[in-house]
Design a protein around this motif. Structure first.
Motif, PDB file in Angstrom:
ATOM      1  N   ALA A  70      -6.078  -6.523  -0.645  1.00  9.81           N
ATOM      2  CA  ALA A  70      -7.541  -6.504  -0.734  1.00  9.81           C
ATOM      3  C   ALA A  70      -8.114  -5.299   0.001  1.00  9.81           C
ATOM      4  O   ALA A  70      -9.005  -4.609  -0.523  1.00  9.81           O
ATOM      5  CB  ALA A  70      -8.125  -7.797  -0.167  1.00  9.81           C
ATOM      6  N   LEU A  71      -7.606  -5.030   1.189  1.00 10.51           N
ATOM      7  CA  LEU A  71      -8.100  -3.882   1.948  1.00 10.51           C
ATOM      8  C   LEU A  71      -7.776  -2.563   1.240  1.00 10.51           C
ATOM      9  O   LEU A  71      -8.603  -1.649   1.197  1.00 10.51           O
ATOM     10  CB  LEU A  71      -7.531  -3.886   3.359  1.00 10.51           C
ATOM     11  CG  LEU A  71      -8.098  -4.939   4.301  1.00 10.51           C
ATOM     12  CD1 LEU A  71      -7.305  -4.997   5.600  1.00 10.51           C
ATOM     13  CD2 LEU A  71      -9.564  -4.652   4.597  1.00 10.51           C
ATOM     14  N   ALA A  72      -6.575  -2.474   0.673  1.00 15.38           N
ATOM     15  CA  ALA A  72      -6.195  -1.249  -0.041  1.00 15.38           C
ATOM     16  C   ALA A  72      -7.030  -1.074  -1.307  1.00 15.38           C
ATOM     17  O   ALA A  72      -7.447   0.045  -1.627  1.00 15.38           O
ATOM     18  CB  ALA A  72      -4.708  -1.280  -0.379  1.00 15.38           C
ATOM     19  N   SER A  73      -7.299  -2.149  -2.012  1.00 13.50           N
ATOM     20  CA  SER A  73      -8.058  -2.035  -3.264  1.00 13.50           C
ATOM     21  C   SER A  73      -9.529  -1.700  -3.034  1.00 13.50           C
ATOM     22  O   SER A  73     -10.181  -1.162  -3.926  1.00 13.50           O
ATOM     23  CB  SER A  73      -7.932  -3.317  -4.083  1.00 13.50           C
ATOM     24  OG  SER A  73      -8.580  -4.389  -3.427  1.00 13.50           O
ATOM     25  N   THR A  74     -10.031  -1.983  -1.862  1.00 12.97           N
ATOM     26  CA  THR A  74     -11.428  -1.640  -1.551  1.00 12.97           C
ATOM     27  C   THR A  74     -11.555  -0.330  -0.780  1.00 12.97           C
ATOM     28  O   THR A  74     -12.651   0.030  -0.362  1.00 12.97           O
ATOM     29  CB  THR A  74     -12.104  -2.767  -0.749  1.00 12.97           C
ATOM     30  OG1 THR A  74     -11.392  -2.969   0.474  1.00 12.97           O
ATOM     31  CG2 THR A  74     -12.164  -4.053  -1.546  1.00 12.97           C
ATOM     32  N   GLY A  75     -10.437   0.333  -0.570  1.00 17.70           N
ATOM     33  CA  GLY A  75     -10.461   1.629   0.096  1.00 17.70           C
ATOM     34  C   GLY A  75     -10.395   1.571   1.604  1.00 17.70           C
ATOM     35  O   GLY A  75     -10.490   2.590   2.271  1.00 17.70           O
ATOM     36  N   GLY A  76     -10.203   0.398   2.171  1.00 20.05           N
ATOM     37  CA  GLY A  76     -10.163   0.256   3.620  1.00 20.05           C
ATOM     38  C   GLY A  76      -8.776   0.408   4.220  1.00 20.05           C
ATOM     39  O   GLY A  76      -8.618   0.268   5.440  1.00 20.05           O
ATOM     40  N   PHE A  77      -7.788   0.705   3.371  1.00 23.88           N
ATOM     41  CA  PHE A  77      -6.409   0.789   3.845  1.00 23.88           C
ATOM     42  C   PHE A  77      -5.648   1.695   2.891  1.00 23.88           C
ATOM     43  O   PHE A  77      -5.857   1.647   1.668  1.00 23.88           O
ATOM     44  CB  PHE A  77      -5.800  -0.620   3.875  1.00 23.88           C
ATOM     45  CG  PHE A  77      -4.464  -0.715   4.539  1.00 23.88           C
ATOM     46  CD1 PHE A  77      -4.332  -0.507   5.897  1.00 23.88           C
ATOM     47  CD2 PHE A  77      -3.329  -1.016   3.809  1.00 23.88           C
ATOM     48  CE1 PHE A  77      -3.097  -0.608   6.518  1.00 23.88           C
ATOM     49  CE2 PHE A  77      -2.096  -1.114   4.417  1.00 23.88           C
ATOM     50  CZ  PHE A  77      -1.980  -0.906   5.773  1.00 23.88           C
ATOM     51  N   SER A  78      -4.762   2.492   3.407  1.00 24.08           N
ATOM     52  CA  SER A  78      -4.011   3.452   2.600  1.00 24.08           C
ATOM     53  C   SER A  78      -2.957   2.750   1.731  1.00 24.08           C
ATOM     54  O   SER A  78      -2.163   1.948   2.234  1.00 24.08           O
ATOM     55  CB  SER A  78      -3.323   4.466   3.511  1.00 24.08           C
ATOM     56  OG  SER A  78      -2.448   5.270   2.758  1.00 24.08           O
ATOM     57  N   TRP A  79      -2.943   3.089   0.447  1.00 18.97           N
ATOM     58  CA  TRP A  79      -1.953   2.505  -0.466  1.00 18.97           C
ATOM     59  C   TRP A  79      -0.526   2.869  -0.055  1.00 18.97           C
ATOM     60  O   TRP A  79       0.409   2.129  -0.341  1.00 18.97           O
ATOM     61  CB  TRP A  79      -2.214   2.967  -1.899  1.00 18.97           C
ATOM     62  CG  TRP A  79      -3.289   2.180  -2.571  1.00 18.97           C
ATOM     63  CD1 TRP A  79      -4.571   2.566  -2.806  1.00 18.97           C
ATOM     64  CD2 TRP A  79      -3.174   0.844  -3.074  1.00 18.97           C
ATOM     65  NE1 TRP A  79      -5.266   1.560  -3.424  1.00 18.97           N
ATOM     66  CE2 TRP A  79      -4.423   0.489  -3.611  1.00 18.97           C
ATOM     67  CE3 TRP A  79      -2.146  -0.088  -3.126  1.00 18.97           C
ATOM     68  CZ2 TRP A  79      -4.674  -0.747  -4.198  1.00 18.97           C
ATOM     69  CZ3 TRP A  79      -2.394  -1.323  -3.708  1.00 18.97           C
ATOM     70  CH2 TRP A  79      -3.639  -1.644  -4.234  1.00 18.97           C
ATOM     71  N   SER A  80      -0.340   3.987   0.610  1.00 16.45           N
ATOM     72  CA  SER A  80       1.009   4.407   1.007  1.00 16.45           C
ATOM     73  C   SER A  80       1.626   3.463   2.039  1.00 16.45           C
ATOM     74  O   SER A  80       2.844   3.404   2.180  1.00 16.45           O
ATOM     75  CB  SER A  80       0.992   5.830   1.545  1.00 16.45           C
ATOM     76  OG  SER A  80       0.246   5.905   2.750  1.00 16.45           O
ATOM     77  N   VAL A  86       3.740  -5.197   3.196  1.00 19.64           N
ATOM     78  CA  VAL A  86       4.123  -6.386   2.427  1.00 19.64           C
ATOM     79  C   VAL A  86       5.562  -6.787   2.742  1.00 19.64           C
ATOM     80  O   VAL A  86       5.856  -7.971   2.943  1.00 19.64           O
ATOM     81  CB  VAL A  86       3.908  -6.156   0.916  1.00 19.64           C
ATOM     82  CG1 VAL A  86       4.517  -7.281   0.098  1.00 19.64           C
ATOM     83  CG2 VAL A  86       2.422  -6.006   0.610  1.00 19.64           C
ATOM     84  N   LEU A  87       6.452  -5.825   2.807  1.00 22.97           N
ATOM     85  CA  LEU A  87       7.840  -6.125   3.149  1.00 22.97           C
ATOM     86  C   LEU A  87       7.939  -6.750   4.545  1.00 22.97           C
ATOM     87  O   LEU A  87       8.651  -7.744   4.741  1.00 22.97           O
ATOM     88  CB  LEU A  87       8.688  -4.851   3.075  1.00 22.97           C
ATOM     89  CG  LEU A  87      10.178  -5.020   3.358  1.00 22.97           C
ATOM     90  CD1 LEU A  87      10.816  -5.913   2.310  1.00 22.97           C
ATOM     91  CD2 LEU A  87      10.855  -3.673   3.381  1.00 22.97           C
ATOM     92  N   ALA A  88       7.229  -6.189   5.499  1.00 23.96           N
ATOM     93  CA  ALA A  88       7.244  -6.731   6.864  1.00 23.96           C
ATOM     94  C   ALA A  88       6.657  -8.136   6.908  1.00 23.96           C
ATOM     95  O   ALA A  88       7.177  -9.015   7.612  1.00 23.96           O
ATOM     96  CB  ALA A  88       6.466  -5.807   7.799  1.00 23.96           C
ATOM     97  N   GLN A  89       5.601  -8.391   6.150  1.00 26.12           N
ATOM     98  CA  GLN A  89       4.985  -9.717   6.133  1.00 26.12           C
ATOM     99  C   GLN A  89       5.901 -10.761   5.503  1.00 26.12           C
ATOM    100  O   GLN A  89       6.023 -11.878   6.018  1.00 26.12           O
ATOM    101  CB  GLN A  89       3.645  -9.651   5.386  1.00 26.12           C
ATOM    102  CG  GLN A  89       2.612  -8.848   6.118  1.00 26.12           C
ATOM    103  CD  GLN A  89       1.530  -8.303   5.212  1.00 26.12           C
ATOM    104  OE1 GLN A  89       1.551  -8.461   3.992  1.00 26.12           O
ATOM    105  NE2 GLN A  89       0.554  -7.630   5.823  1.00 26.12           N
ATOM    106  N   VAL A  90       6.561 -10.402   4.410  1.00 24.39           N
ATOM    107  CA  VAL A  90       7.491 -11.344   3.769  1.00 24.39           C
ATOM    108  C   VAL A  90       8.661 -11.635   4.703  1.00 24.39           C
ATOM    109  O   VAL A  90       9.061 -12.794   4.873  1.00 24.39           O
ATOM    110  CB  VAL A  90       7.970 -10.797   2.410  1.00 24.39           C
ATOM    111  CG1 VAL A  90       9.104 -11.629   1.852  1.00 24.39           C
ATOM    112  CG2 VAL A  90       6.811 -10.753   1.422  1.00 24.39           C
ATOM    113  N   ALA A  91       9.207 -10.607   5.325  1.00 26.87           N
ATOM    114  CA  ALA A  91      10.314 -10.802   6.266  1.00 26.87           C
ATOM    115  C   ALA A  91       9.870 -11.636   7.466  1.00 26.87           C
ATOM    116  O   ALA A  91      10.601 -12.525   7.923  1.00 26.87           O
ATOM    117  CB  ALA A  91      10.852  -9.444   6.733  1.00 26.87           C
TER     118      ALA A  91
END
Length: 127
Positions: A70-80, A86-91
């Motif tokens: 959500a933050l990346a899609s609204t421009g508040g967070f870098s897509w890179s 996401v990997l860190a959150q799943v782990a």
């Protein structure tokens, strides 16, 4: 601590404390057995607060891929940074869940209710 490790640790803390309170309330022969939904909601609230306070200054404490996306899609967070987060959150979620399983290991065989066991790791409809 780098931001990815912070997300892993924060998400693990969130799941450990949140799922841990559910396990305490639901699993047979635990001290909190039958304490009710208010204990679960209070426990989850504390879990979120502790996880956010623990890593918020380091990573922003997204602690959930939906927040990161959500933050990346609204421009508040870098897509890179999204794949690493996401990997860190799943782990971290997996690690927290494993820790709950290990902490309540003796209670799994004592609990006959499969829905109660499942509730310790995910949500399901009440009806």
């Amino acid at each position: 601590m780098n931001r990815y490790l912070a997300e892993l640790v924060g998400t693990a803390v969130l799941v450990l404390l949140g799922d841990g309170v559910v396990a305490n309330v639901v699993l047979s022969r635990s001290k909190g057995r039958g304490a009710g939904w208010i204990v679960v909601t209070a426990g989850w609230g504390c879990a979120v607060a502790i996880a956010v306070y623990s890593v918020g200054r380091i990573s922003g404490a997204h602690l959930n891929p939906a927040v990161t996306l959500a933050l990346a899609s609204t421009g508040g967070f870098s897509w890179s940074l999204v794949p690493g987060y996401v990997l860190a959150q799943v782990a971290g979620g997996f690690l927290g869940s494993v820790l709950v399983f290990l902490a309540y290991y003796a209670h799994w065989s004592e609990t006959d209710d499969p829905a109660g066991k499942l509730a310790c790791h995910c949500t399901a409809p009440a009806i």
